[in-house]
Design a protein around this motif. Sequence first.
Motif, PDB file in Angstrom:
ATOM      1  N   LEU A 325       0.808  -1.224   0.000  1.00 17.00           N
ATOM      2  CA  LEU A 325       0.000   0.000   0.000  1.00 17.00           C
ATOM      3  C   LEU A 325       0.845   1.281   0.000  1.00 17.00           C
ATOM      4  O   LEU A 325       0.344   2.352  -0.323  1.00 17.00           O
ATOM      5  N   ASP A 326       2.155   1.166   0.383  1.00 17.26           N
ATOM      6  CA  ASP A 326       3.034   2.341   0.392  1.00 17.26           C
ATOM      7  C   ASP A 326       2.391   3.496   1.174  1.00 17.26           C
ATOM      8  O   ASP A 326       2.245   4.616   0.678  1.00 17.26           O
ATOM      9  N   THR A 327       1.986   3.181   2.401  1.00  7.77           N
ATOM     10  CA  THR A 327       1.295   4.168   3.221  1.00  7.77           C
ATOM     11  C   THR A 327       2.276   5.165   3.823  1.00  7.77           C
ATOM     12  O   THR A 327       3.366   4.801   4.273  1.00  7.77           O
ATOM     13  N   ARG A 328       1.878   6.442   3.860  1.00  8.28           N
ATOM     14  CA  ARG A 328       2.741   7.498   4.380  1.00  8.28           C
ATOM     15  C   ARG A 328       1.982   8.315   5.427  1.00  8.28           C
ATOM     16  O   ARG A 328       0.752   8.274   5.501  1.00  8.28           O
ATOM     17  N   GLU A 329       2.754   9.068   6.210  1.00  5.90           N
ATOM     18  CA  GLU A 329       2.139   9.932   7.201  1.00  5.90           C
ATOM     19  C   GLU A 329       1.212  10.942   6.515  1.00  5.90           C
ATOM     20  O   GLU A 329       1.563  11.525   5.488  1.00  5.90           O
ATOM     21  N   GLY A 330       0.036  11.129   7.099  1.00  8.27           N
ATOM     22  CA  GLY A 330      -0.953  12.039   6.528  1.00  8.27           C
ATOM     23  C   GLY A 330      -1.964  11.357   5.625  1.00  8.27           C
ATOM     24  O   GLY A 330      -2.991  11.946   5.278  1.00  8.27           O
ATOM     25  N   ASP A 331      -1.693  10.093   5.213  1.00  7.63           N
ATOM     26  CA  ASP A 331      -2.647   9.360   4.378  1.00  7.63           C
ATOM     27  C   ASP A 331      -3.876   8.963   5.196  1.00  7.63           C
ATOM     28  O   ASP A 331      -3.788   8.717   6.400  1.00  7.63           O
ATOM     29  N   THR A 332      -4.999   8.889   4.503  1.00 11.00           N
ATOM     30  CA  THR A 332      -6.226   8.371   5.120  1.00 11.00           C
ATOM     31  C   THR A 332      -6.324   6.889   4.817  1.00 11.00           C
ATOM     32  O   THR A 332      -6.313   6.487   3.644  1.00 11.00           O
ATOM     33  N   ILE A 333      -6.374   6.072   5.847  1.00  8.86           N
ATOM     34  CA  ILE A 333      -6.437   4.619   5.657  1.00  8.86           C
ATOM     35  C   ILE A 333      -7.849   4.114   5.923  1.00  8.86           C
ATOM     36  O   ILE A 333      -8.637   4.741   6.642  1.00  8.86           O
ATOM     37  N   LEU A 334      -8.164   2.964   5.320  1.00  7.52           N
ATOM     38  CA  LEU A 334      -9.454   2.301   5.487  1.00  7.52           C
ATOM     39  C   LEU A 334      -9.209   0.969   6.190  1.00  7.52           C
ATOM     40  O   LEU A 334      -8.290   0.233   5.823  1.00  7.52           O
ATOM     41  N   PHE A 335     -10.043   0.649   7.171  1.00  5.52           N
ATOM     42  CA  PHE A 335      -9.840  -0.612   7.877  1.00  5.52           C
ATOM     43  C   PHE A 335     -11.172  -1.157   8.387  1.00  5.52           C
ATOM     44  O   PHE A 335     -12.168  -0.430   8.489  1.00  5.52           O
ATOM     45  N   VAL A 336     -11.164  -2.476   8.682  1.00  2.00           N
ATOM     46  CA  VAL A 336     -12.309  -3.139   9.301  1.00  2.00           C
ATOM     47  C   VAL A 336     -11.790  -3.883  10.526  1.00  2.00           C
ATOM     48  O   VAL A 336     -10.582  -4.031  10.711  1.00  2.00           O
ATOM     49  N   ARG A 337     -12.711  -4.378  11.354  1.00  2.00           N
ATOM     50  CA  ARG A 337     -12.325  -5.067  12.587  1.00  2.00           C
ATOM     51  C   ARG A 337     -12.729  -6.540  12.515  1.00  2.00           C
ATOM     52  O   ARG A 337     -13.823  -6.868  12.072  1.00  2.00           O
ATOM     53  N   ASP A 338     -11.818  -7.374  12.970  1.00  2.00           N
ATOM     54  CA  ASP A 338     -12.097  -8.792  13.195  1.00  2.00           C
ATOM     55  C   ASP A 338     -11.893  -9.038  14.693  1.00  2.00           C
ATOM     56  O   ASP A 338     -10.813  -9.407  15.138  1.00  2.00           O
ATOM     57  N   GLY A 339     -12.938  -8.795  15.455  1.00  2.00           N
ATOM     58  CA  GLY A 339     -12.798  -8.848  16.909  1.00  2.00           C
ATOM     59  C   GLY A 339     -11.887  -7.734  17.375  1.00  2.00           C
ATOM     60  O   GLY A 339     -12.126  -6.550  17.137  1.00  2.00           O
ATOM     61  N   GLU A 340     -10.765  -8.115  18.009  1.00  2.00           N
ATOM     62  CA  GLU A 340      -9.795  -7.130  18.487  1.00  2.00           C
ATOM     63  C   GLU A 340      -8.754  -6.783  17.425  1.00  2.00           C
ATOM     64  O   GLU A 340      -7.944  -5.871  17.619  1.00  2.00           O
ATOM     65  N   THR A 341      -8.772  -7.526  16.325  1.00  2.00           N
ATOM     66  CA  THR A 341      -7.777  -7.313  15.268  1.00  2.00           C
ATOM     67  C   THR A 341      -8.263  -6.260  14.281  1.00  2.00           C
ATOM     68  O   THR A 341      -9.401  -6.326  13.786  1.00  2.00           O
ATOM     69  N   LEU A 342      -7.374  -5.307  13.965  1.00  2.00           N
ATOM     70  CA  LEU A 342      -7.677  -4.315  12.933  1.00  2.00           C
ATOM     71  C   LEU A 342      -7.064  -4.781  11.615  1.00  2.00           C
ATOM     72  O   LEU A 342      -5.891  -5.186  11.585  1.00  2.00           O
ATOM     73  N   VAL A 343      -7.856  -4.717  10.544  1.00  2.00           N
ATOM     74  CA  VAL A 343      -7.414  -5.200   9.228  1.00  2.00           C
ATOM     75  C   VAL A 343      -7.352  -4.020   8.262  1.00  2.00           C
ATOM     76  O   VAL A 343      -8.386  -3.410   7.935  1.00  2.00           O
ATOM     77  N   LEU A 344      -6.148  -3.695   7.807  1.00  2.00           N
ATOM     78  CA  LEU A 344      -5.966  -2.609   6.849  1.00  2.00           C
ATOM     79  C   LEU A 344      -6.430  -3.079   5.468  1.00  2.00           C
ATOM     80  O   LEU A 344      -5.969  -4.098   4.955  1.00  2.00           O
ATOM     81  N   VAL A 345      -7.359  -2.341   4.846  1.00  2.00           N
ATOM     82  CA  VAL A 345      -7.913  -2.777   3.558  1.00  2.00           C
ATOM     83  C   VAL A 345      -7.556  -1.839   2.419  1.00  2.00           C
ATOM     84  O   VAL A 345      -7.795  -2.156   1.246  1.00  2.00           O
ATOM     85  N   GLY A 346      -6.978  -0.673   2.711  1.00  2.00           N
ATOM     86  CA  GLY A 346      -6.600   0.212   1.619  1.00  2.00           C
ATOM     87  C   GLY A 346      -6.379   1.636   2.086  1.00  2.00           C
ATOM     88  O   GLY A 346      -6.534   1.960   3.259  1.00  2.00           O
ATOM     89  N   ARG A 347      -5.990   2.460   1.114  1.00  2.00           N
ATOM     90  CA  ARG A 347      -5.877   3.896   1.352  1.00  2.00           C
ATOM     91  C   ARG A 347      -7.005   4.596   0.607  1.00  2.00           C
ATOM     92  O   ARG A 347      -7.361   4.210  -0.507  1.00  2.00           O
ATOM     93  N   ASP A 348      -7.550   5.617   1.218  1.00  2.00           N
ATOM     94  CA  ASP A 348      -8.616   6.357   0.564  1.00  2.00           C
ATOM     95  C   ASP A 348      -8.132   6.942  -0.757  1.00  2.00           C
ATOM     96  O   ASP A 348      -8.877   7.027  -1.729  1.00  2.00           O
ATOM     97  N   GLU A 349      -6.834   7.293  -0.824  1.00  2.00           N
ATOM     98  CA  GLU A 349      -6.279   7.909  -2.032  1.00  2.00           C
ATOM     99  C   GLU A 349      -6.214   6.938  -3.207  1.00  2.00           C
ATOM    100  O   GLU A 349      -6.143   7.361  -4.363  1.00  2.00           O
TER     101      GLU A 349
END
Length: 363
Positions: A325-349
């Motif tokens: 995903l090449d995520t950088r500071e200031g990016d807006t990220i999208l995520f979902v939850r699997d119980g206590e686990t956070l799952v990164l699914v993409g960048r809004d950009e």
Amino acid sequence: MSLTQGFCPKCGAPSENGELCGKCRVKDTVWVTIAPRAECIICPTCESIKTAGMWSDSAVDKEELGQNLVNSVIVFHKDVEDIQKEISIIDTSSNRSLATVHVSGNLYGIPLEETTKVKIVWAREQCDRCCRIAGSYYEGVIQVRASGRKPTQFELRRAAEIAYQVEDQLQTAGDRLSFVSDIDETKDGIDIVFSSQTIGAAISHDICGALGGSFTTHPKLVGQKAGINIYRVTYSLRLPRFSRGDIIKHGREYFQILRQAKDTLFVRDLATGQSRAFREDENDPLLGNIHEPETGVVIYKDAGLLGFLNLKTETTEEIAERSWLDTREGDTILFVRDGETLVLVGRDEDQEDFEAIAPECSE
């Protein structure tokens, strides 16, 4: 050599091989016939045209149509050469026009010309298709539903778009009596009301091709016409359990649904970003959808983790970074939850517009 050879036997004028001369031949020949009246039947609703008892759609403007009508009532003798036509048309009322026709040509070496008038009658009659539409005619209904859930708004909009696209394709191909009569939204999906079995089957196949799922048909006898049974058919169309954009867990990994064909899921592996395919497992849990994720703004990166500000709770959380995903500071990220686990699914950009792009899948 005979005395008559080289002369017209009728008038005595010189002629080749003693045949009738051009003038005498022309006197005995009707070189052009122009009917005094031309009629065009037009549907006042859709402006289609009736010709020889058959309706057809027309994109021709009135001036060009008038020229074509007048041309259709002009018939030249097969031996006329160098044909020239001049046609001028004026409207005399809302349903009448008058054409002035000047024609010229050459028959057996004799130049000829004629000028006459042709009355054009513009008759109005509702066409077969508009009669059916006005009478709420239909031959069946496609009931678009989903297995174990309600269809998403994207799926409902896409199904309606497909219905109208099929209608346009059939109309363009000349199937005037295949059209979508109505689309009604219900609490469980949409009902697509159609006018012919041709369009009903085509829409059902295309929706399943684009969104997955399957359909069954349920005919019902509603009467007879000319001794032939008349049926109305209900197409029960079931979209799959997962919809495009859903985030699921398969085994220990997380995936985003790209498309589905029968029981095969085509997915994006959220660990690698690569495309994969595998058979659907009814035990795979649904975690969310790419259209309705939680969001956060990245504030730091540290040893494979992203620290971000949750835009809903305004708290700071951490999530595992994805190298693809090449995520950088200031990016807006999208995520979902699997119980206590956070799952990164993409960048809004990076998100594609899923509502504008619908890749097709084979059945």
